[in-house]
Scaffold this active site. Structure first.
Site, short mmCIF file in Angstrom:
data_model
loop_
_atom_site.label_atom_id
_atom_site.label_comp_id
_atom_site.label_asym_id
_atom_site.label_seq_id
_atom_site.Cartn_x
_atom_site.Cartn_y
_atom_site.Cartn_z
N SER A 17 -18.51 -1.90 1.56
CA SER A 17 -17.52 -0.98 2.19
C SER A 17 -17.34 -0.69 3.80
O SER A 17 -16.03 -0.04 3.78
CB SER A 17 -17.71 -0.03 0.97
OG SER A 17 -18.82 0.50 1.48
N THR A 40 25.42 21.21 -9.16
CA THR A 40 24.62 21.49 -10.29
C THR A 40 25.13 19.56 -10.58
O THR A 40 26.11 19.30 -10.45
CB THR A 40 24.35 21.38 -11.18
OG1 THR A 40 25.96 22.59 -11.63
CG2 THR A 40 24.19 23.46 -10.81
N HIS A 41 25.05 18.73 -10.89
CA HIS A 41 24.58 17.31 -11.37
C HIS A 41 25.50 16.32 -9.79
O HIS A 41 26.61 16.19 -10.19
CB HIS A 41 25.89 17.25 -12.04
CG HIS A 41 25.91 18.17 -13.40
ND1 HIS A 41 24.82 17.64 -14.09
CD2 HIS A 41 25.60 19.81 -14.11
CE1 HIS A 41 24.77 18.12 -15.68
NE2 HIS A 41 25.15 19.60 -14.82
N SER A 100 21.75 1.11 14.88
CA SER A 100 20.89 -0.41 14.08
C SER A 100 21.20 -1.00 15.07
O SER A 100 22.09 -1.32 16.80
CB SER A 100 22.34 -0.25 13.20
OG SER A 100 22.47 -1.57 13.41
N LYS A 131 25.80 3.80 14.50
CA LYS A 131 24.86 3.91 13.65
C LYS A 131 23.73 5.02 14.01
O LYS A 131 23.47 4.81 15.32
CB LYS A 131 24.41 3.29 12.52
CG LYS A 131 25.30 2.41 11.59
CD LYS A 131 25.49 3.06 10.59
CE LYS A 131 24.67 2.99 9.59
NZ LYS A 131 24.37 1.64 8.83
N ASN A 184 20.72 6.56 12.04
CA ASN A 184 20.73 6.21 10.66
C ASN A 184 19.22 7.08 10.86
O ASN A 184 18.04 7.42 11.38
CB ASN A 184 19.57 4.76 10.52
CG ASN A 184 20.72 3.77 10.81
OD1 ASN A 184 22.13 4.32 9.67
ND2 ASN A 184 20.71 2.89 10.78
N GLU A 207 13.94 8.92 5.12
CA GLU A 207 13.83 7.83 4.05
C GLU A 207 12.62 6.80 3.69
O GLU A 207 11.89 6.81 2.91
CB GLU A 207 14.60 6.02 4.57
CG GLU A 207 16.56 6.44 4.31
CD GLU A 207 17.52 5.05 5.12
OE1 GLU A 207 16.80 4.43 5.66
OE2 GLU A 207 18.60 5.69 5.37
N TYR A 218 -23.45 6.25 -11.86
CA TYR A 218 -22.22 5.17 -10.98
C TYR A 218 -22.20 4.11 -11.12
O TYR A 218 -22.81 3.12 -11.83
CB TYR A 218 -23.38 5.79 -9.45
CG TYR A 218 -22.41 4.77 -8.53
CD1 TYR A 218 -22.00 5.44 -7.76
CD2 TYR A 218 -22.78 3.74 -8.25
CE1 TYR A 218 -21.42 4.61 -6.59
CE2 TYR A 218 -22.38 2.79 -7.44
CZ TYR A 218 -20.92 3.48 -6.43
OH TYR A 218 -21.27 2.89 -5.68
N GLN A 244 -16.06 2.68 -5.78
CA GLN A 244 -15.90 2.01 -4.48
C GLN A 244 -14.42 2.59 -4.15
O GLN A 244 -14.25 2.29 -3.30
CB GLN A 244 -16.88 1.18 -3.86
CG GLN A 244 -16.55 0.59 -2.39
CD GLN A 244 -18.24 -0.06 -2.02
OE1 GLN A 244 -18.68 0.10 -2.04
NE2 GLN A 244 -17.26 -1.66 -1.95
N1 ARG Z 1 -20.04 1.77 -0.95
C1 ARG Z 1 -20.82 2.42 -1.86
C2 ARG Z 1 -19.13 3.35 -2.70
O1 ARG Z 1 -18.71 4.14 -1.90
C3 ARG Z 1 -21.72 3.28 -1.70
C4 ARG Z 1 -22.36 3.83 -2.94
C5 ARG Z 1 -23.31 2.27 -3.12
N2 ARG Z 1 -24.48 2.68 -4.98
C6 ARG Z 1 -24.95 1.76 -4.97
N3 ARG Z 1 -25.76 1.64 -6.07
N4 ARG Z 1 -24.64 0.76 -4.85
O2 ARG Z 1 -19.20 3.62 -3.73
#
Ligand code: ARG
Length: 459
Positions: A23, A155-156, A277, A283, A285, A290, A317, A322
């Site tokens: 991560s 309204t509408h 444009s 134009k 825009n 948007e 957990y 993650q």
């Molecule tokens: N990268 C993990 C997360 O975002 C961190 C926690 C990891 N814990 C584990 N038991 N693998 O959740």
């Protein structure tokens, strides 16, 4: 590949598995929160006699060095680590040796990541609230300048009754102030510190969780360690609040787009906030509006994705969690960007006062007031409604506004009309008779503006 574990493994992790699992590419953004949490943890460990003061000093100094080196670009967070927690710990051990290995005493990545995410979310709520405040200030500035700018209320999407630009803007002030309240409510509820929850069942070390919670500015520790590591409600609440806020921004954007159209021409978006444009030279825009409208979908998507990810997770957990990060980061970044850009667009936008007033007049928004005029002179409302309906039809045939129709035409339909009908149906009169609390009339509007000012003063 650098991992914090491996003792019980006899084989290397498959490269694809490693990448799938890692991560660091996204959680590196909360390196500062991770270090802040670690420093608090170490201070507490020393205070409890679990680490010596000497160890504590070395670790804190090492962590502070990592923080400043990352901040000034001397140290790069690379993908060779599994996550930000591994990066910080491994770098610390590299730099200070043995004491670094004690940082993780009485802690798990589960409570660590729960803490980091909460610290990140808290920091972002502050920034979001500041951006909402700037938007509210920009809205209030328009309100203060346009108490006498008459425009059709719809309204509408059909012209209904005259209001003022101040009044119309005041509605948005209410919406965004509720967004601010919602963020504050969430902040209050998420103000508990998960650090010390361990992997799920607390720890056997004599941790002082009140102390770390206090050091990190929380109201207190979370009450249940299983909940502490697996609660992501506060993210869902933030994503919900941001979804509602984006809905408000999207409605506002839609109005700006309509008002900026050739047909309406109620506003002109500043050159700095519009785009051209590649083929049509004429134009200009409203791309920012948007895009804000379009990006609303991303934030809704993040909320939906996290709700779905969380719904099947048994305590405590699980790695599914993650997935909370990329969606939350994207939604928060999107909301912050949209708030800042929308505020800039609003601050620089030109409102075409005359055009708005003309539109209100030519849309017969004063027809209800013409009927009220008759009622005040003894005509029953249902009859008055019919009389004014015929007048409107006549005006449409002649392509004039009600106040452009000669008095004799009025009198042909009802002899009750006198010269003072013109005053009674003027935009100023129509609006300024509406002075009940929350209405657009000057007296009510001034009270509303004062209340908005006060609100921002106490923000
Ligand atoms: N990268 C993990 C997360 O975002 C961190 C926690 C990891 N814990 C584990 N038991 N693998 O959740």
């Amino acid at each position: 590949m650098a991992q914090l574990w491996g003792g019980r493994f006899t084989k290397e992790t498959d490269q694809l598995v490693y990448q799938f699992n890692a991560s660091i590419s996204f959680d590196k953004r909360f390196y500062a929160q991770d270090i802040r949490g670690s420093i608090a943890h170490v201070m507490m460990l020393a205070r409890q006699g679990i680490l010596t003061d000497g160890e504590k000093e070395k670790i804190v100094e090492g962590l502070e060095g990592i923080l400043s080196d990352v901040e000034n670009g001397r140290l790069e967070i690379t993908d060779q680590y599994e996550d930000i927690h591994s990066f910080v710990e491994a770098t610390l051990i590299d730099r200070i040796g043995e004491p670094g290995k004690k940082l993780h005493t009485g802690r798990s990545r589960n409570d660590q990541v729960a803490l980091d995410m909460k610290l990140y979310a808290r920091d972002e709520v502050h920034i979001l609230n500041q951006l909402v405040k700037e938007l509210l200030e920009a809205i209030l500035a328009v309100m203060e300048e346009h108490v006498d700018t008459y425009m059709p209320g719809f309204t509408h999407l059909q012209k209904a009754q005259p209001v003022t630009l101040a009044h119309h803007m005041g509605a948005y002030f209410e919406m965004f102030s509720r967004d601010h309240e919602r963020l504050n409510d969430i902040y209050r509820r998420m103000d508990t510190c998960p650090l010390g929850s361990g992997a799920l069942a607390g720890t056997t070390y004599p941790l002082d969780r009140d102390y770390t919670a206090g050091l990190l500015g929380f109201n207190g520790p979370t009450r249940n360690s299983m909940d502490g590591v697996s609660d992501r409600d506060y993210l869902l609440e933030i994503l919900s609040a941001l979804s509602i806020m984006m809905m408000h921004l999207s409605r506002f954007s839609e109005e700006v787009i309509i008002w900026n159209s050739n047909e309406y021409q109620f506003v002109e978006i500043d050159d700095a906030y519009s785009t051209g444009s590649s083929i049509m030279p004429q134009k200009k825009n409203p791309d920012i509006a948007e895009l804000v409208r379009g990006k609303t979908g991303r934030v809704y998507g993040a909320l939906q994705a996290l709700l779905v990810a969380m719904k099947g997770i048994p305590l405590a957990y699980n790695k599914d969690m993650q997935e909370d990060k990329e969606w939350s980061f994207d939604a928060v970044d999107t909301a912050k960007g949209c708030l800042a850009l929308f505020t800039g667009m609003l601050r620089t936008m030109h409102f075409k006062k005359e055009r708005m007033e003309e539109s209100a007049k030519h849309g017969f928004t004063n027809a209800t007031d013409a009927a009220d005029y008759l009622v005040n002179r003894g005509v029953a409302f249902r009859d008055a409604h019919g009389i004014v309906g015929r007048l409107v039809l006549l005006c449409i045939e002649k392509d004039v506004a009600l106040d452009e129709l000669p008095l004799e035409e009025y009198r042909k339909i009802s002899p009750v009309f006198e010269e003072d009908i013109y005053e009674a149906i003027s935009m100023a009169a129509c609006v300024n008779k509406r002075i009940t609390a929350g209405a657009p009339g000057r007296a009510a509007m001034e009270a509303e503006i004062a209340a908005c000012r006060k609100y921002l003063g106490e923000y």
